[in-house]
Design a protein around this motif. Structure first.
Motif, PDB file in Angstrom:
ATOM      1  N   ASP A 126      -4.496  19.577  27.934  1.00 32.95           N
ATOM      2  CA  ASP A 126      -3.512  18.820  26.370  1.00 32.95           C
ATOM      3  C   ASP A 126      -2.093  19.993  26.356  1.00 32.95           C
ATOM      4  O   ASP A 126      -2.185  19.117  25.583  1.00 32.95           O
ATOM      5  CB  ASP A 126      -4.461  19.393  25.466  1.00 32.95           C
ATOM      6  N   TRP A 129       0.190  17.880  27.657  1.00 35.08           N
ATOM      7  CA  TRP A 129       0.011  16.277  26.991  1.00 35.08           C
ATOM      8  C   TRP A 129       0.414  16.298  25.304  1.00 35.08           C
ATOM      9  O   TRP A 129       0.773  15.042  24.865  1.00 35.08           O
ATOM     10  CB  TRP A 129      -1.111  15.580  27.881  1.00 35.08           C
ATOM     11  N   ARG A 130       0.174  17.155  24.984  1.00 37.87           N
ATOM     12  CA  ARG A 130       0.534  16.822  23.218  1.00 37.87           C
ATOM     13  C   ARG A 130       1.900  17.165  22.795  1.00 37.87           C
ATOM     14  O   ARG A 130       1.941  16.027  21.640  1.00 37.87           O
ATOM     15  CB  ARG A 130       0.049  18.200  22.844  1.00 37.87           C
ATOM     16  N   HIS A 132       3.893  15.596  24.642  1.00 37.64           N
ATOM     17  CA  HIS A 132       3.804  13.366  25.226  1.00 37.64           C
ATOM     18  C   HIS A 132       3.437  12.951  24.127  1.00 37.64           C
ATOM     19  O   HIS A 132       4.596  11.781  23.682  1.00 37.64           O
ATOM     20  CB  HIS A 132       3.668  13.417  26.642  1.00 37.64           C
ATOM     21  N   MET A 133       2.282  13.364  23.931  1.00 36.08           N
ATOM     22  CA  MET A 133       1.767  12.356  21.965  1.00 36.08           C
ATOM     23  C   MET A 133       2.557  12.087  21.338  1.00 36.08           C
ATOM     24  O   MET A 133       2.982  11.665  20.111  1.00 36.08           O
ATOM     25  CB  MET A 133       0.088  13.210  21.996  1.00 36.08           C
ATOM     26  N   TRP A 137       3.716   9.058  20.012  1.00 35.16           N
ATOM     27  CA  TRP A 137       2.925   7.888  19.708  1.00 35.16           C
ATOM     28  C   TRP A 137       2.983   9.155  18.713  1.00 35.16           C
ATOM     29  O   TRP A 137       2.512   8.147  17.255  1.00 35.16           O
ATOM     30  CB  TRP A 137       1.527   8.629  20.156  1.00 35.16           C
ATOM     31  N   ARG A 146      -6.608   9.118  14.509  1.00 34.72           N
ATOM     32  CA  ARG A 146      -7.651  10.214  15.296  1.00 34.72           C
ATOM     33  C   ARG A 146      -9.244  10.089  15.415  1.00 34.72           C
ATOM     34  O   ARG A 146      -9.817  10.285  16.141  1.00 34.72           O
ATOM     35  CB  ARG A 146      -6.921  11.776  14.775  1.00 34.72           C
ATOM     36  N   VAL A 210      -6.194  15.264  26.072  1.00 32.22           N
ATOM     37  CA  VAL A 210      -5.186  14.275  25.324  1.00 32.22           C
ATOM     38  C   VAL A 210      -4.424  13.720  25.909  1.00 32.22           C
ATOM     39  O   VAL A 210      -4.004  12.757  25.509  1.00 32.22           O
ATOM     40  CB  VAL A 210      -4.136  15.836  24.658  1.00 32.22           C
ATOM     41  N   TRP A 213      -6.527  10.440  26.126  1.00 29.42           N
ATOM     42  CA  TRP A 213      -5.937   9.374  24.541  1.00 29.42           C
ATOM     43  C   TRP A 213      -5.032   8.817  24.994  1.00 29.42           C
ATOM     44  O   TRP A 213      -4.888   7.691  24.602  1.00 29.42           O
ATOM     45  CB  TRP A 213      -6.354  10.589  23.516  1.00 29.42           C
ATOM     46  N   TYR A 214      -3.317   9.538  25.166  1.00 26.94           N
ATOM     47  CA  TYR A 214      -2.499   8.828  25.617  1.00 26.94           C
ATOM     48  C   TYR A 214      -2.442   8.073  26.365  1.00 26.94           C
ATOM     49  O   TYR A 214      -1.882   6.690  25.930  1.00 26.94           O
ATOM     50  CB  TYR A 214      -2.044   9.995  25.979  1.00 26.94           C
TER      51      TYR A 214
END
Length: 405
Positions: A126, A129-130, A132-133, A137, A146, A210, A213-214
């Motif tokens: 996570d 990827w946080r 990148h989120m 986004w 969320r 995450v 989700w991404y």
């Protein structure tokens, strides 16, 4: 060894019977036949049985052992030579490897995750990827999205649990449980390969990660709630407004598909090709049909930028419309003599409309402001004062080329 040979005779008998044309066997016999085949495969891989076969064929066991040792040494030497020639990325220092992974874009991280188990765990973290989120986004995905994602995960878990219950109660559930229980006490290699599946089946991408989700957002499978400026391709009736919608991303065009909820007699409206700059995460948690409780009424002064809820009638959802706070009629706008901020009455101006238009101005009361309006002019709801220069700049960028009637 004699006991081992005798123990497999029943399985050989069932196997031979299954090869002859006859009436269908019962379910337990089919399961036993499967186990007999697997048992024979495992048996021939055992070291003691290989020794027994070598003795029966007249090959000295010492010679067989020597050949095996030589083959093992040759394989080990080849592996050592390969390791000396090529250095693995996992041999890098921890900090260096972490810096490399942080520089990788999402497609490269996904590819790197398929190299080995250790890199898979690292590339799915996570922590990576946080960022990148947030980069891609963060401006369009907020708290509402969320919560929608968490609700989606909960529904998937419930449906998976229900499907597992139905499968265990079906015709194949009892036999599968019987095999799995036997596999727990029978030390065969097929227990991990046939019942457990491969690594991809045992270690799927965690749904609550995450990364999951991404990728769900990137693929367009997940429709998330957001708000769209100037809906329906900038229709004149929606200029300088922002309405709730559900959006799905299209990676091929790098744009979105917006699905607006039905209102009045209109059905669901779908708009395609919505660009990034026309989307924002909802700044408030107020649903589209609820009145926002204004908390800035006594802070409003002439020149302040605001958003106000407005809807055509009671059946419509609210949209957020851009305006500014104006001066009262007796005030000449002088900086030193203006007392408009002390009055209980507040003038709101929507300068995108021509002077004299019924949409140009409206008046509200600071003390008793609730929803105000009528069926002819629509209903004005809660007010939100804009403090961010970025929000104000976004509204000005969307200003219509021509003044609206």
């Amino acid at each position: 060894m004699l006991f081992l040979v005798i123990s497999i005779l029943p399985f050989l008998f069932l196997l031979s019977k299954s090869l002859l044309p006859q009436q269908p066997l019962p379910a337990w016999a089919s399961e036993a036949r499967l186990l007999s085949v697997l048992f024979l495969q495992e048996l021939f891989s055992l070291r003691s049985f290989r020794g027994f076969t070598s003795w029966a064929l007249g090959v000295p066991s010492s010679e067989m052992a020597c050949k095996r040792k030589c083959a093992a040494r040759a394989a080990s030497a080849a592996e050592n030579a390969a390791e000396c020639e090529d250095m693995s990325v996992l041999d890098l220092p921890e900090l260096a490897l972490e810096c490399i992974l942080e520089k990788l874009p999402p497609p490269a991280l996904c590819s790197m995750a398929g190299v080995c188990r250790e890199l898979k765990d690292r590339c799915r973290s996570d922590y990576l990827w946080r960022r990148h989120m947030g980069d891609k986004w963060g401006a369009v995905v907020g708290g509402a999205a969320r919560r929608e994602w968490d609700s989606y995960l909960a529904s998937r878990k419930d449906s998976s649990a229900a499907a597992a219950t139905m499968e265990s109660c079906g015709s194949g559930g009892i036999s599968r449980r019987w095999i799995e229980s036997l596999a727990c006490v029978w030390p065969l290699s097929w227990r991990r390969s046939r019942l457990g599946g491969g690594d991809k089946q045992r270690c799927p991408l965690p749904r609550d990660s995450v990364m999951s989700w991404y990728l769900s957002l990137e693929s367009g499978r997940f429709w998330f709630p957001a708000q769209v400026y100037n809906r329906e391709h900038g229709h004149v009736g929606f200029m300088l407004s922002c309405y709730d919608a559900e959006l799905s991303y299209d990676s091929h065009t790098d744009s979105f598909q917006a699905r607006y909820p039905p209102h009045g007699r209109r059905t669901v409206v779908i708009e395609e090709g919505v660009q990034w700059e026309r989307i924002r995460a909802p700044p408030l948690d107020t649903p589209a049909h609820d009145l926002h409780a204004s908390d800035c009424l006594y802070d409003l002064r002439p020149g302040d930028h605001i958003e106000i809820q407005w809807r055509r009638n009671k059946e419509f959802p609210y949209g957020w419309w851009y305006g500014i706070v104006g001066h009262l009629e007796p005030c000449d706008g002088s900086e030193h003599f203006c007392r408009c901020h002390k009055s209980e009455t507040v003038v709101l101006e929507f300068n995108q409309y021509t002077p004299g238009s019924r949409w140009r101005r409206t008046i509200i009361n600071r003390k008793d402001h609730r929803e105000e309006g009528n069926e002819a002019d629509g209903f004005y709801g809660g007010i939100r004062k804009l403090y961010s220069n970025n929000e104000i700049a976004t509204w000005k960028r969307l200003w219509p080329v021509e003044v609206l009637e």
